[in-house]
Design a protein around this motif. Structure first.
Motif, PDB file in Angstrom:
ATOM      1  N   UNK A   1       5.718   0.032   0.252  1.00  0.00           N
ATOM      2  CA  UNK A   1       4.899   1.058  -0.386  1.00  0.00           C
ATOM      3  C   UNK A   1       5.176   2.364   0.362  1.00  0.00           C
ATOM      4  N   UNK A   2       5.940   3.256  -0.277  1.00  0.00           N
ATOM      5  CA  UNK A   2       6.383   4.478   0.379  1.00  0.00           C
ATOM      6  C   UNK A   2       5.207   5.396   0.729  1.00  0.00           C
ATOM      7  N   UNK A   3       4.175   5.400  -0.117  1.00  0.00           N
ATOM      8  CA  UNK A   3       3.025   6.277   0.104  1.00  0.00           C
ATOM      9  C   UNK A   3       2.180   5.761   1.267  1.00  0.00           C
ATOM     10  N   UNK A   4       2.087   4.454   1.392  1.00  0.00           N
ATOM     11  CA  UNK A   4       1.378   3.867   2.519  1.00  0.00           C
ATOM     12  C   UNK A   4       2.085   4.224   3.824  1.00  0.00           C
ATOM     13  N   UNK A   5       3.407   4.142   3.791  1.00  0.00           N
ATOM     14  CA  UNK A   5       4.183   4.480   4.982  1.00  0.00           C
ATOM     15  C   UNK A   5       4.020   5.950   5.350  1.00  0.00           C
ATOM     16  N   UNK A   6       3.912   6.820   4.336  1.00  0.00           N
ATOM     17  CA  UNK A   6       3.704   8.238   4.594  1.00  0.00           C
ATOM     18  C   UNK A   6       2.348   8.463   5.262  1.00  0.00           C
ATOM     19  N   UNK A   7       1.303   7.796   4.758  1.00  0.00           N
ATOM     20  CA  UNK A   7      -0.022   7.926   5.370  1.00  0.00           C
ATOM     21  C   UNK A   7       0.014   7.477   6.831  1.00  0.00           C
ATOM     22  N   UNK A   8       0.780   6.434   7.104  1.00  0.00           N
ATOM     23  CA  UNK A   8       0.913   5.981   8.485  1.00  0.00           C
ATOM     24  C   UNK A   8       1.590   7.041   9.351  1.00  0.00           C
ATOM     25  N   UNK A   9       2.633   7.691   8.819  1.00  0.00           N
ATOM     26  CA  UNK A   9       3.331   8.722   9.591  1.00  0.00           C
ATOM     27  C   UNK A   9       2.444   9.938   9.842  1.00  0.00           C
ATOM     28  N   UNK A  10       1.401  10.101   9.028  1.00  0.00           N
ATOM     29  CA  UNK A  10       0.460  11.199   9.208  1.00  0.00           C
ATOM     30  C   UNK A  10      -0.664  10.839  10.172  1.00  0.00           C
ATOM     31  N   UNK A  11      -0.600   9.614  10.734  1.00  0.00           N
ATOM     32  CA  UNK A  11      -1.570   9.219  11.737  1.00  0.00           C
ATOM     33  C   UNK A  11      -2.679   8.310  11.251  1.00  0.00           C
ATOM     34  N   UNK A  12      -2.546   7.780  10.034  1.00  0.00           N
ATOM     35  CA  UNK A  12      -3.594   6.931   9.464  1.00  0.00           C
ATOM     36  C   UNK A  12      -3.123   5.480   9.356  1.00  0.00           C
ATOM     37  N   UNK A  13      -2.569   4.943  10.435  1.00  0.00           N
ATOM     38  CA  UNK A  13      -2.019   3.588  10.396  1.00  0.00           C
ATOM     39  C   UNK A  13      -3.089   2.548  10.045  1.00  0.00           C
ATOM     40  N   UNK A  14      -4.191   2.565  10.773  1.00  0.00           N
ATOM     41  CA  UNK A  14      -5.257   1.591  10.552  1.00  0.00           C
ATOM     42  C   UNK A  14      -5.871   1.748   9.173  1.00  0.00           C
ATOM     43  N   UNK A  15      -6.155   2.986   8.800  1.00  0.00           N
ATOM     44  CA  UNK A  15      -6.789   3.244   7.510  1.00  0.00           C
ATOM     45  C   UNK A  15      -5.868   2.860   6.349  1.00  0.00           C
ATOM     46  N   UNK A  16      -4.573   3.148   6.485  1.00  0.00           N
ATOM     47  CA  UNK A  16      -3.628   2.807   5.427  1.00  0.00           C
ATOM     48  C   UNK A  16      -3.561   1.301   5.201  1.00  0.00           C
ATOM     49  N   UNK A  17      -3.593   0.542   6.300  1.00  0.00           N
ATOM     50  CA  UNK A  17      -3.575  -0.914   6.189  1.00  0.00           C
ATOM     51  C   UNK A  17      -4.835  -1.423   5.497  1.00  0.00           C
ATOM     52  N   UNK A  18      -5.985  -0.861   5.846  1.00  0.00           N
ATOM     53  CA  UNK A  18      -7.245  -1.296   5.227  1.00  0.00           C
ATOM     54  C   UNK A  18      -7.272  -0.957   3.740  1.00  0.00           C
ATOM     55  N   UNK A  19      -6.812   0.224   3.387  1.00  0.00           N
ATOM     56  CA  UNK A  19      -6.785   0.620   1.969  1.00  0.00           C
ATOM     57  C   UNK A  19      -5.901  -0.330   1.183  1.00  0.00           C
ATOM     58  N   UNK A  20      -4.735  -0.639   1.725  1.00  0.00           N
ATOM     59  CA  UNK A  20      -3.806  -1.513   1.027  1.00  0.00           C
ATOM     60  C   UNK A  20      -4.355  -2.930   0.891  1.00  0.00           C
ATOM     61  N   UNK A  21      -4.917  -3.446   1.961  1.00  0.00           N
ATOM     62  CA  UNK A  21      -5.469  -4.798   1.907  1.00  0.00           C
ATOM     63  C   UNK A  21      -6.541  -4.911   0.838  1.00  0.00           C
ATOM     64  N   UNK A  22      -7.451  -3.965   0.814  1.00  0.00           N
ATOM     65  CA  UNK A  22      -8.534  -4.022  -0.164  1.00  0.00           C
ATOM     66  C   UNK A  22      -8.021  -3.829  -1.581  1.00  0.00           C
TER      67      UNK A  22
END
Length: 353
Positions: free
Chosen positions: A258-279
């Motif tokens: 998921x390219x957008x999830x990876x972008x959110x992680x590069x912006x510093x939202x690693x934990x939040x991106x994982x939670x959003x995706x899981x849910x």
């Protein structure tokens, strides 16, 4: 910095409103009107329709999906739209994603960078009206051993060079885009993170091609919503875009890609991106939307009063954006038109108009 608008996908029940928005953007002096496609409306038909009912604004594909069309067909479409619009067409391309490419078009999503490079090379040849020959891993023109022969485009585009953009998110794609394209279509851009998430990679590609950033169009899309500046008002405006952000960060692709999830992680939202995706992938879309940090939304949108929007526009300009594409939000057409007009007013207050 110039302003553009993005109409998104046609056929969502707001088509008459979208045309009104495009016409008002044309009247206000917006530079370009983009239309998208996924697996519903196609962008080419929409752009022809909009171009026929506007006078000055450019029309652009954001994007034509590479797996949907042969490259020579895309060149034909680009030349036709440029001719019909009187030289107002911009060609935006993208590989889409694995689910759409393989599920809708039956095209294997492999080696997207190499596929894009070949695609652009063939389009460039066709648009220059030379006889097209190509031998690559993905396309061979003409096919060997048969009746095919090298052909050239018989339609004369309005312009010798039609601007070519690529939708890019990942570092390697951004670098290649800087190397082979005239502009980059970006999504979820935060002015504060634009250098490390995008521009450094685009610049590397430009340098590889022996070019500078001069003339290269950095073109991100951001939603725009007009309202108040107080915390409660901004929070309410941000809530409008929670489902949109959750869809991309959580649901656009698989857990592995998921390219957008990876972008959110590069912006510093690693934990939040994982939670959003899981849910989101577990079917809890409301929970995914609730898990989107307000700061992520606020930093990738234009929210609040005209003055607040002007401050954000100034930040984008200082970060290196050359065309800021807005998606004017609102519950009614009047709300969307008000947001659109706020965009031009904010540009003036920011000293950018």
């Amino acid at each position: 910095m110039k302003l553009g608008i993005n109409l998104g996908y046609w056929g969502a029940g707001m088509d008459a409103d979208n045309l009104a928005v495009a016409k008002e953007a044309d009247r206000l002096g917006y530079a370009v009107c983009w239309a998208a496609e996924a697996y519903g409306s196609d962008a080419a038909t929409v752009l022809a329709y909009v171009a026929a009912q506007t006078e000055r604004i450019d029309v652009g594909s954001a994007i034509f999906q590479i797996p949907a069309r042969q490259p020579t067909m895309t060149a034909m479409t680009a030349a036709t739209l440029d001719s019909l619009s009187g030289g107002r067409f911009r060609l935006g391309l993208g590989v889409s994603g694995p689910q759409v490419s393989e599920g809708w078009y039956g095209v294997k999503f492999d080696k997207p960078l190499a596929r894009t490079r070949e695609y652009v090379d063939i389009i460039r040849k066709a648009m220059s009206r030379e006889r097209v020959t190509h031998e690559g891993a993905h396309w061979t023109l003409p096919l060997p051993g048969g009746p095919g022969k090298p052909l050239k485009l018989i339609v004369h585009p309005e312009r010798e060079h039609i601007p070519l953009y690529i939708a890019a998110i990942g570092p390697k794609n951004l670098e290649q885009t800087g190397e082979i394209a005239d502009g980059a279509l970006l999504i979820f851009p935060a002015a504060e993170h634009l250098e490390e998430t995008a521009l450094q990679h685009i610049r590397a590609g430009r340098e590889k091609a022996g070019k500078t950033m001069d003339g290269f169009d950095v073109c991100p899309t951001v939603p725009l919503a007009l309202g108040g500046d107080d915390e409660a008002s901004v929070s309410a405006l941000a809530d409008m875009f929670r489902p949109y952000t959750a869809l991309y960060v959580g649901g656009m692709g698989s857990r592995k890609q998921n390219f957008y999830n990876q972008l959110a992680q590069r912006m510093g939202y690693e934990k939040e991106a994982a939670e959003i995706q899981d849910k989101y992938l577990d079917g809890d879309k409301e929970g995914a939307a609730a898990a989107v940090p307000q700061q992520l939304i606020d930093s990738t949108t234009l929210l609040g009063s005209v003055d607040r929007i002007a401050d954000r526009m100034r930040a984008y300009s200082e970060a290196g954006v050359t065309t800021l594409t807005v998606n004017p939000a609102g519950l009614t057409l009047d709300d969307r038109l008000a947001s659109l007009r706020a965009g031009t007013e904010a540009m003036e207050r920011a000293g950018l108009a």
